[in-house]
Write an enzyme that holds these catalytic residues in place. Structure first.
Site, PDB file in Angstrom:
ATOM      1  N   TRP A 112      18.336  -7.151 121.500  1.00 31.42           N
ATOM      2  CA  TRP A 112      18.573  -6.192 122.585  1.00 31.42           C
ATOM      3  C   TRP A 112      19.909  -6.450 123.273  1.00 31.42           C
ATOM      4  O   TRP A 112      20.565  -5.520 123.748  1.00 31.42           O
ATOM      5  CB  TRP A 112      17.440  -6.290 123.614  1.00 31.42           C
ATOM      6  CG  TRP A 112      17.789  -5.640 124.910  1.00 31.42           C
ATOM      7  CD1 TRP A 112      17.802  -4.291 125.180  1.00 31.42           C
ATOM      8  CD2 TRP A 112      18.225  -6.282 126.111  1.00 31.42           C
ATOM      9  NE1 TRP A 112      18.211  -4.068 126.479  1.00 31.42           N
ATOM     10  CE2 TRP A 112      18.471  -5.267 127.072  1.00 31.42           C
ATOM     11  CE3 TRP A 112      18.412  -7.610 126.479  1.00 31.42           C
ATOM     12  CZ2 TRP A 112      18.908  -5.561 128.360  1.00 31.42           C
ATOM     13  CZ3 TRP A 112      18.852  -7.898 127.764  1.00 31.42           C
ATOM     14  CH2 TRP A 112      19.088  -6.878 128.688  1.00 31.42           C
ATOM     15  N   HIS A 113      20.356  -7.700 123.337  1.00 24.03           N
ATOM     16  CA  HIS A 113      21.569  -8.028 124.079  1.00 24.03           C
ATOM     17  C   HIS A 113      22.842  -7.459 123.456  1.00 24.03           C
ATOM     18  O   HIS A 113      23.859  -7.363 124.140  1.00 24.03           O
ATOM     19  CB  HIS A 113      21.736  -9.555 124.186  1.00 24.03           C
ATOM     20  CG  HIS A 113      20.894 -10.179 125.253  1.00 24.03           C
ATOM     21  ND1 HIS A 113      19.562 -10.473 125.062  1.00 24.03           N
ATOM     22  CD2 HIS A 113      21.180 -10.559 126.516  1.00 24.03           C
ATOM     23  CE1 HIS A 113      19.075 -11.016 126.165  1.00 24.03           C
ATOM     24  NE2 HIS A 113      20.037 -11.084 127.063  1.00 24.03           N
ATOM     25  N   GLY A 114      22.821  -7.141 122.165  1.00 24.96           N
ATOM     26  CA  GLY A 114      24.073  -6.735 121.537  1.00 24.96           C
ATOM     27  C   GLY A 114      23.886  -5.637 120.522  1.00 24.96           C
ATOM     28  O   GLY A 114      22.787  -5.302 120.125  1.00 24.96           O
TER      29      GLY A 114
END
Length: 504
Positions: free
Chosen positions: A340-342
């Site tokens: 989800w972060h990237g």
């Protein structure tokens, strides 16, 4: 969202006065919050971002109404599946369709539609956070955790998703209470009761709120900015030119910079929420004092950690399938949270980051399981966190090792691709004799050590400052608070800082 900007600094007091003119009417105050939030999104982002929030809100509202109208549990589950699927697809489209931007632009140009996707294809501000809130709202509706008569109306839902305090970077506020998600007094703080309340609101703990805002500004604007410009950015830009101790300091400094930036922002919005009579969940509770990785995730970005637990880990099976299956579920949840972060080219590094944290948690659980089987250990009443039972030296050592694990995993955040890790570690292992130590390195390391030693007491500094101010004459308090603000401005690096987590 430019909460640290001249425009916002001038506009918030005016909004504050207008907001409290309608104290007898919380419904009007809710409307003012919604209008102000959409206006700020338009000003700091674009009309397209406002449209994204509105369209998403209408979608969630209609799916919730369809679930309400369904006569069967199977039908409600089908509508929930459809709503969550659409929400996730919307998130994936904006986050991971970046590689298709140029081919799509060429395809449209071939059909006579010359659209500049390079400037138009931008991730909508706050997309992840209102998506997570939308999913939790739909799940709570399907489970029946929200009574039919208390479900949010369309405009209330729009205000919940688009609230300017939380839309940029959380905390992820829930409409129902959640274990581990509490306000500054450790009390449940669901959004539903606050939105639906018809009793007049009041400013909550105003002196503490202002001290919390000052602490947030100091962490985000001054400390995070100073670490970035003097310690972190130069070293990560060209590690081969720096001493190994400089690199080690930069690795520690990046985690501290990220913590100051994100927790400072969270303090800022929680404090402003209190001034508006709203209780937002606390997002950080001294995570760098955690003595194991599990405790770290109970203290760092708490609203996201609890969301991952409730809407990824538990739906995957949680701890219901035995020890081995539990570890697989945990590993899968952490990898998904990393992804989800990237997006695009950053996909692999964030997936690796999530995998490392997942493996760390799995190894911790295996260690707990082994120690729990030792003769006499269960008599101590400990089945988990076995380190906590070995005394203060063991806790200090385990805290240090936990922080080091977190710091070295965070190396994956500032780098552009995984290939940069090799020269970084090569310089860390070899640049000892031929390179001079930087002028800031030893003082910064010493300051970090002192801060870490004082942190158990200093973590409650806003509360202590508020208590001290409360004993002073009322007319003197604003002057001291204003002096604190001026001091932060003088010490902080020039310019208005961006928000680091907006990049993830």
């Amino acid at each position: 969202m430019g909460l640290i900007s001249i425009e916002f600094g001038l506009g918030f007091p005016a909004f504050f006065l207008l907001y409290w003119l309608f104290r007898p009417r919380p419904d009007i105050q809710n409307g003012l919050l919604t209008v102000a939030s959409l206006a700020l999104l338009w000003h700091y982002a674009s009309g397209r971002v406002v449209a994204s929030v509105v369209v998403f809100t209408v979608l969630v509202y209609l799916v919730a109404k369809a679930m309400q109208a369904s006569d069967s549990a199977r039908g409600r589950k089908a509508w929930l599946f459809a709503g969550v699927t659409l929400a996730v697809l919307n998130l994936l489209f904006w986050k991971y369709a970046e590689p298709w931007r140029v081919p799509l632009g060429e395809l449209l140009a071939g059909h006579g539609l010359d659209i500049d996707l390079r400037n138009q294809w931008l991730l909508p501000l706050g997309l992840s956070y209102y998506t997570f809130q939308g999913i939790s709202y739909l799940v709570d509706c399907q489970r029946g955790d929200i009574q039919l008569g208390r479900r949010l109306a369309l405009l209330e839902l729009l205000g919940h998703f688009g609230l300017f305090l939380t839309v940029t970077a959380g905390p992820i506020q829930r409409v129902t209470d959640a274990k581990g998600l509490t306000d500054y007094r450790n009390a449940p703080c669901n959004a539903l009761d606050q939105i639906k309340a018809r009793e007049p609101r009041h400013i909550i703990a105003p002196t503490f709120a202002l001290c919390l805002i000052l602490a947030g500004l100091a962490k985000k604007w001054w400390l995070s900015g100073w670490l970035a410009s003097h310690v972190v950015t130069p070293v990560f830009a060209n590690p081969s030119e720096y001493h190994a101790l400089d690199i080690f300091t930069a690795i520690q400094g990046y985690t501290l910079q990220l913590f100051f930036d994100f927790s400072g922002y969270s303090d800022l919005v929680v404090g402003m929420g209190l001034l508006l009579g709203l209780r937002l969940p606390v997002n950080f509770r001294a995570p760098l004092l955690a003595h194991n990785l599990r405790e770290f995730w109970n203290r760092w970005h708490i609203s996201l950690s609890m969301w991952i637990r409730d809407y990824l880990y538990i739906p995957l099976g949680g701890n219901r399938g035995g020890f081995a299956r539990t570890q697989l579920n945990l590993l899968a949840a952490m990898v998904l949270s990393g992804i989800w972060h990237g997006w695009s080219g950053y996909f692999l590094k964030f997936a690796l980051w999530g995998l490392l944290h997942g493996l760390g948690l799995v190894l911790l659980n295996i260690g707990d399981n082994v120690f729990a089987r030792l003769p006499g250990w269960r008599a101590n009443g400990r089945k988990r966190d076995f380190i906590a039972g070995l005394g203060l030296p063991a806790r200090v050592l385990s805290t240090f090792l936990t922080v080091q694990f977190v710091c070295f995993c965070f190396i994956l955040f500032p780098i552009q691709d995984l290939g940069e890790v090799v020269p970084l570690f090569h310089a860390l292992g070899h640049n000892v004799h031929d390179v001079r130590i930087g002028p800031w390195t030893l003082p910064v390391l010493l300051a970090m050590l002192v801060l870490w030693a004082l942190y158990p007491a200093g973590r409650r500094l806003p509360e202590h400052c508020a208590g001290a101010l409360a004993r002073l004459p009322a007319l003197l308090r604003p002057a001291l608070i204003f002096a604190g603000f001026v001091l932060i401005v003088l010490l902080a690096p020039s310019g208005i800082p961006g928000f680091m987590y907006a990049n993830f």
